[in-house]
Enzyme design. Sequence first.
Site, PDB file in Angstrom:
ATOM      1  N   ASP A   1       4.016  64.267 -15.616  1.00 55.05           N
ATOM      2  CA  ASP A   1       5.016  64.515 -14.953  1.00 55.05           C
ATOM      3  C   ASP A   1       5.452  65.845 -15.342  1.00 55.05           C
ATOM      4  O   ASP A   1       4.697  66.714 -16.127  1.00 55.05           O
ATOM      5  CB  ASP A   1       6.415  63.673 -15.426  1.00 55.05           C
ATOM      6  CG  ASP A   1       7.458  63.521 -14.257  1.00 55.05           C
ATOM      7  OD1 ASP A   1       7.685  64.560 -13.904  1.00 55.05           O
ATOM      8  OD2 ASP A   1       7.711  62.414 -13.956  1.00 55.05           O
TER       9      ASP A   1
ATOM     10  N   HIS B   1       6.299  66.953  -9.333  1.00 50.86           N
ATOM     11  CA  HIS B   1       6.384  66.701 -10.594  1.00 50.86           C
ATOM     12  C   HIS B   1       5.341  66.967 -11.416  1.00 50.86           C
ATOM     13  O   HIS B   1       4.761  66.449 -12.265  1.00 50.86           O
ATOM     14  CB  HIS B   1       6.561  64.839 -10.797  1.00 50.86           C
ATOM     15  CG  HIS B   1       7.875  64.316 -10.646  1.00 50.86           C
ATOM     16  ND1 HIS B   1       9.040  64.290 -11.394  1.00 50.86           N
ATOM     17  CD2 HIS B   1       8.272  63.977  -9.340  1.00 50.86           C
ATOM     18  CE1 HIS B   1       9.780  63.818 -10.963  1.00 50.86           C
ATOM     19  NE2 HIS B   1       9.363  63.258  -9.575  1.00 50.86           N
TER      20      HIS B   1
ATOM     21  N   ASP C   1       6.284  60.801  -5.389  1.00 52.49           N
ATOM     22  CA  ASP C   1       7.810  60.934  -5.144  1.00 52.49           C
ATOM     23  C   ASP C   1       8.485  62.527  -5.405  1.00 52.49           C
ATOM     24  O   ASP C   1       7.928  62.931  -6.029  1.00 52.49           O
ATOM     25  CB  ASP C   1       8.588  59.859  -6.218  1.00 52.49           C
ATOM     26  CG  ASP C   1       8.133  60.374  -7.690  1.00 52.49           C
ATOM     27  OD1 ASP C   1       7.030  60.833  -7.892  1.00 52.49           O
ATOM     28  OD2 ASP C   1       9.013  60.323  -8.574  1.00 52.49           O
ATOM     29  N   GLU C   2       9.517  62.483  -4.887  1.00 55.70           N
ATOM     30  CA  GLU C   2      10.521  63.642  -4.827  1.00 55.70           C
ATOM     31  C   GLU C   2       9.933  65.102  -4.795  1.00 55.70           C
ATOM     32  O   GLU C   2      10.367  65.960  -5.647  1.00 55.70           O
ATOM     33  CB  GLU C   2      11.224  63.326  -6.305  1.00 55.70           C
ATOM     34  CG  GLU C   2      12.050  62.142  -6.372  1.00 55.70           C
ATOM     35  CD  GLU C   2      12.375  61.968  -7.686  1.00 55.70           C
ATOM     36  OE1 GLU C   2      13.909  61.340  -7.900  1.00 55.70           O
ATOM     37  OE2 GLU C   2      11.989  62.311  -8.911  1.00 55.70           O
TER      38      GLU C   2
ATOM     39  N   TRP D   1      10.872  52.050  -4.342  1.00 54.75           N
ATOM     40  CA  TRP D   1      11.823  52.270  -5.619  1.00 54.75           C
ATOM     41  C   TRP D   1      13.347  52.767  -5.009  1.00 54.75           C
ATOM     42  O   TRP D   1      14.188  52.574  -5.475  1.00 54.75           O
ATOM     43  CB  TRP D   1      11.165  53.315  -6.407  1.00 54.75           C
ATOM     44  CG  TRP D   1      11.250  54.705  -5.974  1.00 54.75           C
ATOM     45  CD1 TRP D   1      10.312  55.424  -5.210  1.00 54.75           C
ATOM     46  CD2 TRP D   1      12.358  55.831  -6.237  1.00 54.75           C
ATOM     47  NE1 TRP D   1      10.900  56.744  -4.972  1.00 54.75           N
ATOM     48  CE2 TRP D   1      11.977  56.871  -5.715  1.00 54.75           C
ATOM     49  CE3 TRP D   1      13.630  55.930  -7.011  1.00 54.75           C
ATOM     50  CZ2 TRP D   1      12.655  58.328  -5.539  1.00 54.75           C
ATOM     51  CZ3 TRP D   1      14.201  56.974  -7.208  1.00 54.75           C
ATOM     52  CH2 TRP D   1      13.590  58.171  -6.463  1.00 54.75           C
TER      53      TRP D   1
ATOM     54  N   TYR E   1      15.712  49.452 -12.326  1.00 57.30           N
ATOM     55  CA  TYR E   1      15.499  50.848 -13.211  1.00 57.30           C
ATOM     56  C   TYR E   1      16.398  50.598 -14.467  1.00 57.30           C
ATOM     57  O   TYR E   1      17.515  50.512 -14.596  1.00 57.30           O
ATOM     58  CB  TYR E   1      16.146  52.095 -12.529  1.00 57.30           C
ATOM     59  CG  TYR E   1      15.212  52.854 -11.465  1.00 57.30           C
ATOM     60  CD1 TYR E   1      14.120  51.954 -10.866  1.00 57.30           C
ATOM     61  CD2 TYR E   1      15.142  54.022 -11.446  1.00 57.30           C
ATOM     62  CE1 TYR E   1      13.207  52.293 -10.331  1.00 57.30           C
ATOM     63  CE2 TYR E   1      14.167  54.600 -10.685  1.00 57.30           C
ATOM     64  CZ  TYR E   1      12.862  53.800 -10.199  1.00 57.30           C
ATOM     65  OH  TYR E   1      11.897  54.470  -9.419  1.00 57.30           O
TER      66      TYR E   1
ATOM     67  N   TRP F   1      12.061  54.813 -17.160  1.00 52.15           N
ATOM     68  CA  TRP F   1      11.723  56.306 -17.506  1.00 52.15           C
ATOM     69  C   TRP F   1      12.408  56.532 -18.664  1.00 52.15           C
ATOM     70  O   TRP F   1      13.294  56.030 -19.018  1.00 52.15           O
ATOM     71  CB  TRP F   1      12.752  56.902 -16.147  1.00 52.15           C
ATOM     72  CG  TRP F   1      11.974  56.248 -14.858  1.00 52.15           C
ATOM     73  CD1 TRP F   1      12.482  55.374 -14.083  1.00 52.15           C
ATOM     74  CD2 TRP F   1      10.888  56.553 -13.949  1.00 52.15           C
ATOM     75  NE1 TRP F   1      12.070  55.307 -12.877  1.00 52.15           N
ATOM     76  CE2 TRP F   1      10.776  56.142 -12.981  1.00 52.15           C
ATOM     77  CE3 TRP F   1       9.864  57.664 -14.510  1.00 52.15           C
ATOM     78  CZ2 TRP F   1       9.879  56.425 -12.009  1.00 52.15           C
ATOM     79  CZ3 TRP F   1       8.824  57.927 -13.528  1.00 52.15           C
ATOM     80  CH2 TRP F   1       8.741  57.150 -12.380  1.00 52.15           C
TER      81      TRP F   1
HETATM   82  C1  ACM Z   1      11.243  57.647  -9.071  1.00 52.91           C
HETATM   83  O1  ACM Z   1      12.242  57.183  -9.506  1.00 52.91           O
HETATM   84  N1  ACM Z   1      10.991  59.010  -8.817  1.00 52.91           N
HETATM   85  C2  ACM Z   1       9.882  57.023  -8.797  1.00 52.91           C
END
Ligand code: ACM
Length: 629
Positions: free
Chosen positions: A195, A269, A345-346, A412, A437, A483
Site C-alpha cells: 500500500d 495505493h 480499489d480507490e 467491499w 470492516y 485495516w
Molecule cells: C478498501 O477498503 N479500500 C478495499
Amino acid sequence: MKISNFIFTVSLLVITSFSNAQQIAIIPEPYQMKVGNGSYTLPKVVVISSSASANEISEIISKKINAVTGDQITKSSTKSNIDIQIINETDLGKEGYHLDVNEKGIQIKANTNAGLFYAWQSLLQIMPTAVFNNTVQNNISWKIPYISITDKPRFGWRGLMLDVSRHFFTKAEVKEYIDNMVLYKYNILHLHLTDDQGWRIEIKALPKLTEVGAWRVDRKGKWANISAPALDEPKTYGGFYTHEDIKELVAYAKSKFVEILPEIDIPGHSMAFLAAYPLSTTPNFNYQVNAGTEFMDWTGYNGHATAKIDNALNPANETVYNYLDKIFTEVASLFPFEYIHMGGDETAKNNWEKSTDVENLMKRENLKDQHEVQSYFVKRVEKIINAKGKKLMGWDEILEGGLPGNAAVMSWRGMLGGIEAANQKHQVVMTPNDFAYIDFYQGEVTAEGKVYKGLRMKKTYEFEPLPQGIDPKYILGGQANLWTEQILSLRSAQYLTWPRSMSIAETLWSPKEKKNWQNFSGKVEKQFEILDALNIKHAKSIYDPIVTTTSNTKGELIAKMEGEVDNLKFYYSIDESLPDQFSDEYKGAFVVPSDVTILRIISYRNGKPIGKMLHIPIESLLSRAVKTL
Ligand code: ACM
C-alpha cells in the site's frame, strides 16, 4: 423403582442435560448437535487410535493433551479413549466432521484432515478451559460433556484480512493471528501486502521495492493528522517478508488448513512502489513512502477520489507491465493459493486525466473514459496473473469500465458490486464494510477512539453473504477485513478482531436458520474465558450501552441508552461524579440539562460492574443529536 425415586432420577437427568447444554458454547454453531446427559472423563493413561491417514491430527491432539494433563498418551489400534478416523461420507464434504463424546470416549470422523482439525477445534471448546494453557494444569478433572455433533460449513471461503502494509506485523505475529483465527474455523488469511505506507514482500528481481518501499519515517499519532516528513528524515519504521519468510508462513498456515491470499494493491495505493520506482504519470516527483500524512481528497468519492500526490501507476507505460510481470512471477511461485488479489480499489484518476501518455493510450485503444483506462489496466494484469497459472481477484472497483474474463470480485462498498459481478457469472467474496470492516470502532466512540465509523458486534451478526435471488454458486463466501492504518500493535489488532470475528465466523460456517443473536451473544461471553486463557486481547464493548441523543421540539437534549446484550443495568451521573450501583439507574430516555458537562455511565450485571466506565463529554452528546420532528 419407587415412583419417587424414578422422578428423582429423571429430574437429575434433565438437570444434567440442561447444565451440559448451558455449558456448551461452540462458535461457530454446529450444523447439528445433540447434547447428552453426563460426561466422559479422560483417564490417567489416554489411549488414542487413528487411521494412518489421520496421524497428523492424532499427533496434534496427543501433544496438546499430554502438554496440559501431563498424562501418558499411548497408541492402540483397538480399544481407545480417543478414536480418530478418516471416512468416506459424501455429505460431510471437504471440511465436515462427526464428533461424539459418550461413555466409550471420544470419536472423531471426517473425510479429510481438515475436517478432523475442525472437530478438534469444537472439542477444545467443550473441554475445561484449562486446555488452552501450554503447561501441565494440576487438579483439573478433564471432563467432557456427552455430545453428538455432525458439522460442515455453509461457505468454503471464510476469510480474515490482515493489513500488514500500514502496520508491519512480524512473522511470529502473523502466526499468532493464524493460531487465533483457526479456533473459529477461518480458512483464508488475506494478506494486504502493499500500500502507500509500505511494500512488504521481497521481489528479488526488483530489490528497491523492499530496500526503499518497505521503510518510512516513524510517525505515531492520529492517522491523517500526521505532519509530512522532510525528504531527508531517517526512515526507520518498516519491515518485509523474504521469500523464506513467506514460505514459512505459507507452510505454517497450511498446517492449520489456512490458505494465504496475497494482495498486491495496484494501480492506486502504490506510493511505496513509486518511492522505489517512480512509474507514475508524474515521475519527477520526490516520492517517499507515506508515513500517515493525508494526501487524498475524498470529497465526492464514488470512485472519484483526487490524489494530491500521485499514487497510481501509469497505465500507459509498458515498463509498468514488465515490472508487474516480474512481481507476479515471484508472488505466484511463493503462494500456492489459486487466487492472487490485485487490489484495484480507490484509484484516483485526476493525474491520469492530465497525462498525455494516458491520452495517447485512450486514442490507441479506443477507451472512452478513465474507467475504461482502469479496465484496460486490470485486463492487462489479468493476462499476467493468468499466465502464471493463477486467477485474479480484485476489489469491486474492477467492475468499473468492464470486468475482465474470469476475474473474481471482493465486494467491499456494500453488496451491490458483488451482486453485479455474480449476475455477470463471476465468483464473489462478500465483505461489505458496513458489516465486515473490523477496523471500525465497536462500542462507545469516546471510549474506543474514532476509526471512521462505528460497527457494533450485533450489526456484524446481521451480515448475510448470500443476497436474495443470487445463484449461490457464485458466492464463494465472506470475509472480515482488518485495516491497520490506525493500529499500532498486535494487541490492538486482536482487540478489534475479537469478538466481532466470531460473529462473522458463525455467519460463514453455520446454517442461516441456526443463527440466533441471543444464543450467540451468550456463547461469546463464555468464549471470553478462552481468550483470557490464551492472552488474546479482546473487546468487551458489548457491555457498554449504545448511547444516542435527540433534540426535542423545546430544544432540549434527550439521552437514550440501549443494551447490546441482556441483563445489564446502566447507572449514570451528570454531576461529574463516578457512578456506581447507588447512582441513578437508567430507566428510560431523559433530559440532559443544558449546564451538564459530562455524562458518565457504568454497566452492572448481577450486582457487579461489568464493562468500562464511559465518560461522554457534552460536546459529543450534542453532536450525535438529531432533531425530532
Ligand atoms: C478498501 O477498503 N479500500 C478495499
